[in-house]
Design a protein around this motif. Structure first.
Motif, short mmCIF file in Angstrom:
data_model
loop_
_atom_site.label_atom_id
_atom_site.label_comp_id
_atom_site.label_asym_id
_atom_site.label_seq_id
_atom_site.Cartn_x
_atom_site.Cartn_y
_atom_site.Cartn_z
N ARG A 82 0.83 -1.21 0.00
CA ARG A 82 0.00 0.00 0.00
C ARG A 82 0.87 1.26 0.00
N LEU A 83 1.95 1.21 0.78
CA LEU A 83 2.83 2.37 0.82
C LEU A 83 3.48 2.64 -0.53
N ARG A 84 3.94 1.57 -1.19
CA ARG A 84 4.55 1.75 -2.51
C ARG A 84 3.55 2.36 -3.49
N GLU A 85 2.32 1.85 -3.44
CA GLU A 85 1.28 2.36 -4.34
C GLU A 85 0.98 3.83 -4.06
N SER A 86 0.89 4.20 -2.78
CA SER A 86 0.56 5.59 -2.44
C SER A 86 1.70 6.53 -2.80
N ILE A 87 2.94 6.08 -2.61
CA ILE A 87 4.09 6.92 -2.95
C ILE A 87 4.22 7.08 -4.45
N ASP A 88 3.98 6.00 -5.19
CA ASP A 88 4.11 6.04 -6.65
C ASP A 88 2.99 6.82 -7.33
N SER A 89 1.95 7.18 -6.57
CA SER A 89 0.80 7.87 -7.18
C SER A 89 1.06 9.35 -7.44
N THR A 90 2.21 9.86 -6.97
CA THR A 90 2.54 11.27 -7.19
C THR A 90 4.04 11.41 -7.42
N SER A 91 4.43 12.49 -8.08
CA SER A 91 5.85 12.76 -8.27
C SER A 91 6.30 13.95 -7.42
N GLU A 92 5.39 14.50 -6.62
CA GLU A 92 5.71 15.66 -5.79
C GLU A 92 6.15 15.18 -4.41
N PRO A 93 7.39 15.49 -3.99
CA PRO A 93 7.94 14.91 -2.76
C PRO A 93 7.10 15.14 -1.51
N ARG A 94 6.60 16.36 -1.32
CA ARG A 94 5.81 16.61 -0.10
C ARG A 94 4.54 15.76 -0.08
#
Length: 219
Positions: A82-94
């Motif tokens: 789930r974390l990988r999916e949520s992180i990969d859903s955006t390219s904006e670091p914040r």
């Protein structure tokens, strides 16, 4: 002779697969029993949920600790995906930080008894090393690796050396885990979205501050 060995190997392979499948079923039953009886679920209740006896459970898991670790591994695999999916859903670091915090808190809020079961290590047999004292440490380590990857992206996008990513990533996990544990124990005194915003602000202030300072130090 060769044919006999081949048949024996196939039988062993089928038996190994059966044991793996049965262990997975017992993990499923344990999670179901936690949902029904809470984090303090007993082995008798787990066996009943599995439709079997404690004797059969112990045939596949040496003790409660081994079963507990298997449940931790299942939870870790689910959460890190789930974390990988949520992180990969955006390219904006914040936003990556915000998404990761939200995902972790949603996991806690969605199944607080399962989380309590995972973090409450069972009594260990004498002689087990201190590294086994906190099975959730394995989960925290995996989540820390995900956070470190997120921090590395932030540093690389800022043109910085990502060498600091591992300690910062694991430090962020410690921050979020401590705050999340407090939130759960205090019976969630604020909405999840509000806590997510607070933790994101705190984590990002530290991370962006270091990146900005490094940029200002460039000749």
């Amino acid at each position: 002779m060769r044919g006999e060995r081949s048949r024996r190997d196939r039988r062993d392979s089928r038996w190994d697969e059966h044991r793996r499948a049965r262990r997975e079923q017992l993990v499923d039953a344990t999670i179901a029993a936690v949902g029904r009886h809470g984090a303090g679920v007993g082995m008798e209740e787990i066996a009943t949920a599995a439709g079997t006896s404690k004797t059969v459970v112990y045939r596949h898991f040496a003790d409660r600790t081994e079963l507990h670790v298997a449940v931790c591994a299942r939870v870790a695999a689910s959460l890190t995906a789930r974390l990988r999916e949520s992180i990969d859903s955006t390219s904006e670091p914040r936003q990556m930080v915000a998404n990761a915090v939200e995902t972790y808190l949603a996991f806690l809020e969605g199944d607080p008894e399962l989380y309590r079961f995972v973090v409450q290590a069972p009594d260990r047999p004498a002689g087990q090393g201190p590294g086994d004292a906190d099975p959730i440490a394995n989960l925290s380590h995996l989540v820390g690796d995900q956070a470190a990857a997120l921090v590395a992206v932030t540093l690389e996008q800022a043109g910085r050396d990502p060498a600091a990513a591992p300690p910062w990533g694991h430090g962020l996990v410690g921050l979020i885990r401590s705050a999340a544990d407090w939130w759960l124990q205090a019976d969630r005194p604020m909405p999840r979205a509000e806590l997510t915003a607070h933790l994101t602000d705190l984590a990002w202030a530290g991370l962006s501050g270091v990146v900005s300072r490094n940029e200002e130090e460039d000749p």
